[in-house]
Scaffold this motif. Structure first.
Motif, PDB file in Angstrom:
ATOM      1  N   LEU A 100    -123.394 -46.052   7.231  1.00  0.00           N
ATOM      2  CA  LEU A 100    -123.050 -46.498   8.580  1.00  0.00           C
ATOM      3  C   LEU A 100    -121.622 -47.036   8.672  1.00  0.00           C
ATOM      4  O   LEU A 100    -121.025 -47.019   9.749  1.00  0.00           O
ATOM      5  CB  LEU A 100    -124.043 -47.566   9.055  1.00  0.00           C
ATOM      6  CG  LEU A 100    -125.456 -47.062   9.376  1.00  0.00           C
ATOM      7  CD1 LEU A 100    -126.368 -48.219   9.741  1.00  0.00           C
ATOM      8  CD2 LEU A 100    -125.414 -46.045  10.516  1.00  0.00           C
ATOM      9  N   GLN A 101    -121.088 -47.515   7.562  1.00  0.00           N
ATOM     10  CA  GLN A 101    -119.733 -48.057   7.580  1.00  0.00           C
ATOM     11  C   GLN A 101    -118.672 -47.003   7.293  1.00  0.00           C
ATOM     12  O   GLN A 101    -117.485 -47.288   7.375  1.00  0.00           O
ATOM     13  CB  GLN A 101    -119.597 -49.190   6.547  1.00  0.00           C
ATOM     14  CG  GLN A 101    -120.352 -50.454   6.920  1.00  0.00           C
ATOM     15  CD  GLN A 101    -120.171 -51.553   5.891  1.00  0.00           C
ATOM     16  OE1 GLN A 101    -119.776 -51.295   4.761  1.00  0.00           O
ATOM     17  NE2 GLN A 101    -120.448 -52.784   6.285  1.00  0.00           N
ATOM     18  N   LEU A 102    -119.085 -45.783   6.940  1.00  0.00           N
ATOM     19  CA  LEU A 102    -118.126 -44.745   6.595  1.00  0.00           C
ATOM     20  C   LEU A 102    -117.635 -44.011   7.849  1.00  0.00           C
ATOM     21  O   LEU A 102    -118.339 -43.966   8.859  1.00  0.00           O
ATOM     22  CB  LEU A 102    -118.772 -43.729   5.638  1.00  0.00           C
ATOM     23  CG  LEU A 102    -119.264 -44.258   4.288  1.00  0.00           C
ATOM     24  CD1 LEU A 102    -119.917 -43.134   3.500  1.00  0.00           C
ATOM     25  CD2 LEU A 102    -118.122 -44.862   3.504  1.00  0.00           C
ATOM     26  N   PRO A 103    -116.448 -43.407   7.792  1.00  0.00           N
ATOM     27  CA  PRO A 103    -116.000 -42.556   8.906  1.00  0.00           C
ATOM     28  C   PRO A 103    -116.982 -41.409   9.131  1.00  0.00           C
ATOM     29  O   PRO A 103    -117.638 -40.950   8.183  1.00  0.00           O
ATOM     30  CB  PRO A 103    -114.636 -42.035   8.416  1.00  0.00           C
ATOM     31  CG  PRO A 103    -114.182 -43.023   7.403  1.00  0.00           C
ATOM     32  CD  PRO A 103    -115.421 -43.544   6.744  1.00  0.00           C
ATOM     33  N   ARG A 104    -117.075 -40.949  10.358  1.00  0.00           N
ATOM     34  CA  ARG A 104    -118.080 -39.948  10.716  1.00  0.00           C
ATOM     35  C   ARG A 104    -117.950 -38.679   9.874  1.00  0.00           C
ATOM     36  O   ARG A 104    -118.948 -38.140   9.390  1.00  0.00           O
ATOM     37  CB  ARG A 104    -117.945 -39.606  12.197  1.00  0.00           C
ATOM     38  CG  ARG A 104    -119.004 -38.622  12.691  1.00  0.00           C
ATOM     39  CD  ARG A 104    -118.880 -38.413  14.183  1.00  0.00           C
ATOM     40  NE  ARG A 104    -119.903 -37.499  14.674  1.00  0.00           N
ATOM     41  CZ  ARG A 104    -120.018 -37.138  15.943  1.00  0.00           C
ATOM     42  NH1 ARG A 104    -119.178 -37.633  16.851  1.00  0.00           N
ATOM     43  NH2 ARG A 104    -120.966 -36.308  16.305  1.00  0.00           N
ATOM     44  N   GLU A 105    -116.710 -38.179   9.687  1.00  0.00           N
ATOM     45  CA  GLU A 105    -116.504 -36.945   8.935  1.00  0.00           C
ATOM     46  C   GLU A 105    -116.935 -37.120   7.478  1.00  0.00           C
ATOM     47  O   GLU A 105    -117.562 -36.238   6.888  1.00  0.00           O
ATOM     48  CB  GLU A 105    -115.041 -36.519   9.000  1.00  0.00           C
ATOM     49  CG  GLU A 105    -114.548 -36.115  10.378  1.00  0.00           C
ATOM     50  CD  GLU A 105    -114.273 -37.301  11.292  1.00  0.00           C
ATOM     51  OE1 GLU A 105    -114.296 -38.455  10.778  1.00  0.00           O
ATOM     52  OE2 GLU A 105    -114.053 -37.089  12.493  1.00  0.00           O
ATOM     53  N   THR A 106    -116.610 -38.289   6.912  1.00  0.00           N
ATOM     54  CA  THR A 106    -116.996 -38.564   5.530  1.00  0.00           C
ATOM     55  C   THR A 106    -118.513 -38.636   5.388  1.00  0.00           C
ATOM     56  O   THR A 106    -119.088 -38.101   4.435  1.00  0.00           O
ATOM     57  CB  THR A 106    -116.372 -39.887   5.051  1.00  0.00           C
ATOM     58  OG1 THR A 106    -114.955 -39.812   5.199  1.00  0.00           O
ATOM     59  CG2 THR A 106    -116.719 -40.165   3.606  1.00  0.00           C
ATOM     60  N   ALA A 107    -119.159 -39.288   6.345  1.00  0.00           N
ATOM     61  CA  ALA A 107    -120.617 -39.420   6.307  1.00  0.00           C
ATOM     62  C   ALA A 107    -121.292 -38.052   6.414  1.00  0.00           C
ATOM     63  O   ALA A 107    -122.271 -37.771   5.711  1.00  0.00           O
ATOM     64  CB  ALA A 107    -121.087 -40.337   7.429  1.00  0.00           C
ATOM     65  N   LEU A 108    -120.782 -37.182   7.287  1.00  0.00           N
ATOM     66  CA  LEU A 108    -121.366 -35.845   7.444  1.00  0.00           C
ATOM     67  C   LEU A 108    -121.206 -35.021   6.175  1.00  0.00           C
ATOM     68  O   LEU A 108    -122.128 -34.300   5.770  1.00  0.00           O
ATOM     69  CB  LEU A 108    -120.714 -35.129   8.632  1.00  0.00           C
ATOM     70  CG  LEU A 108    -121.072 -35.678  10.019  1.00  0.00           C
ATOM     71  CD1 LEU A 108    -120.264 -34.966  11.102  1.00  0.00           C
ATOM     72  CD2 LEU A 108    -122.567 -35.527  10.293  1.00  0.00           C
ATOM     73  N   LEU A 109    -120.035 -35.113   5.549  1.00  0.00           N
ATOM     74  CA  LEU A 109    -119.817 -34.384   4.296  1.00  0.00           C
ATOM     75  C   LEU A 109    -120.739 -34.904   3.206  1.00  0.00           C
ATOM     76  O   LEU A 109    -121.353 -34.118   2.465  1.00  0.00           O
ATOM     77  CB  LEU A 109    -118.359 -34.513   3.867  1.00  0.00           C
ATOM     78  CG  LEU A 109    -117.991 -33.854   2.524  1.00  0.00           C
ATOM     79  CD1 LEU A 109    -118.289 -32.365   2.556  1.00  0.00           C
ATOM     80  CD2 LEU A 109    -116.534 -34.121   2.176  1.00  0.00           C
ATOM     81  N   GLN A 110    -120.866 -36.237   3.105  1.00  0.00           N
ATOM     82  CA  GLN A 110    -121.762 -36.827   2.113  1.00  0.00           C
ATOM     83  C   GLN A 110    -123.205 -36.381   2.349  1.00  0.00           C
ATOM     84  O   GLN A 110    -123.945 -36.104   1.399  1.00  0.00           O
ATOM     85  CB  GLN A 110    -121.667 -38.352   2.161  1.00  0.00           C
ATOM     86  CG  GLN A 110    -120.380 -38.926   1.621  1.00  0.00           C
ATOM     87  CD  GLN A 110    -120.216 -38.735   0.135  1.00  0.00           C
ATOM     88  OE1 GLN A 110    -121.189 -38.655  -0.600  1.00  0.00           O
ATOM     89  NE2 GLN A 110    -118.977 -38.645  -0.313  1.00  0.00           N
ATOM     90  N   ALA A 111    -123.595 -36.303   3.621  1.00  0.00           N
ATOM     91  CA  ALA A 111    -124.958 -35.873   3.946  1.00  0.00           C
ATOM     92  C   ALA A 111    -125.190 -34.434   3.516  1.00  0.00           C
ATOM     93  O   ALA A 111    -126.249 -34.100   2.951  1.00  0.00           O
ATOM     94  CB  ALA A 111    -125.202 -36.034   5.443  1.00  0.00           C
ATOM     95  N   ALA A 112    -124.225 -33.558   3.756  1.00  0.00           N
ATOM     96  CA  ALA A 112    -124.370 -32.155   3.384  1.00  0.00           C
ATOM     97  C   ALA A 112    -124.473 -31.994   1.868  1.00  0.00           C
ATOM     98  O   ALA A 112    -125.325 -31.247   1.360  1.00  0.00           O
ATOM     99  CB  ALA A 112    -123.186 -31.349   3.926  1.00  0.00           C
ATOM    100  N   LEU A 113    -123.614 -32.699   1.134  1.00  0.00           N
ATOM    101  CA  LEU A 113    -123.642 -32.606  -0.326  1.00  0.00           C
ATOM    102  C   LEU A 113    -124.925 -33.210  -0.897  1.00  0.00           C
ATOM    103  O   LEU A 113    -125.517 -32.671  -1.836  1.00  0.00           O
ATOM    104  CB  LEU A 113    -122.426 -33.323  -0.916  1.00  0.00           C
ATOM    105  CG  LEU A 113    -121.054 -32.739  -0.557  1.00  0.00           C
ATOM    106  CD1 LEU A 113    -119.945 -33.576  -1.185  1.00  0.00           C
ATOM    107  CD2 LEU A 113    -120.944 -31.287  -0.999  1.00  0.00           C
TER     108      LEU A 113
END
Length: 245
Positions: free
Chosen positions: A198-211
């Motif tokens: 929740l504290q991460l930038p949106r793009e970073t969070a989406l990439l982390q979710a995909a990986l």
């Protein structure tokens, strides 16, 4: 994450699949006793209910009293909340397991396949180290702070794999079928980390979710193939540790 890192991560997953296919050809990985549930629908509903309770609790905590807790996945202190969140959730799953008088093998800890699972996990862990060229560094010694980070990752991986690939995946696979169980469990284990991101930038969070989802699919298959959660847990611990460093 740079393009080379993505290529390396994809190579790692392909290597995990190849090594698992090779090692699980051994008779040691053949399941001696098929795990089945008398009421698979009921078991699946219980698993989903437990996940919902723990996820909502984690979200409420990290958006309320724990909003200021650092959750940077690149630091040792930043991954500690993930370990604590998982450990508390595992206590609930273990309590339900005990109250319902179910054996520990119904949570992915089959004693028959413990040693083969350990050997598989070590092989996958060395594969992850080899791909990033850190095997020689490992034998030269690990500084105290990096050793602490490795212990944290071991705890995180063992806790999360016991919950998801152990308790949840076995029940959803028994209810909906093997591959549906793996896919849905991978999605749930990705969603589980939402409070951490929740504290991460949106793009970073989406990439982390995909990986995370991609790795969860592979690890779910590894658990299914080896009939144990330990192999995937050890691989995830080493892989997560190396990406953090």
């Amino acid at each position: 994450m740079e393009r080379n890192d993505l290529i390396l991560f994809a190579s790692e997953l392909i290597g995990v699949i190849a090594v698992t296919l090779l090692l699980t050809l051994s008779p040691r990985f053949r399941q001696q006793r098929v795990l089945t549930f008398r009421y698979p629908r009921r078991e699946g509903i219980v698993a989903l209910s437990l996940f919902a309770v723990t996820l909502v609790t984690a979200i409420l905590f990290f958006t309320g009293p724990g909003a200021g807790i650092p959750r940077n996945p690149a630091t040792t202190d930043g991954i500690l909340p993930r370990l604590l969140m998982g450990a508390l959730a595992l206590m609930l799953y273990a309590l339900v397991l005990r109250l319902r008088k179910q054996p520990i093998r119904s949570a992915g800890w089959n004693r028959t396949h413990l040693m083969p699972g350990l050997q598989l996990g070590l092989a996958l862990g060395f594969l992850a180290l080899f791909l990033v060229g850190k095997i020689t560094t490992l034998f030269q010694g690990i500084p105290a702070d990096k050793g602490t980070a490795l212990l944290y990752w071991l705890g995180i991986a063992l806790v999360e794999e016991s919950i998801f690939r152990g308790y949840i995946q076995l029940r959803l696979s028994g209810w909906w079928g093997k591959w549906a169980g793996v896919a849905v469990t991978a999605a749930l284990s990705t969603l589980w980390l939402l409070p951490i991101w929740l504290q991460l930038p949106r793009e970073t969070a989406l990439l982390q979710a995909a990986l995370t989802f991609a790795q969860a699919l592979v690890v779910g298959w590894v658990a299914q193939r080896s009939n144990h959660v330990l192999g995937g847990a050890l691989y995830r611990a080493i892989s997560g540790w190396m990406r953090m460093l």
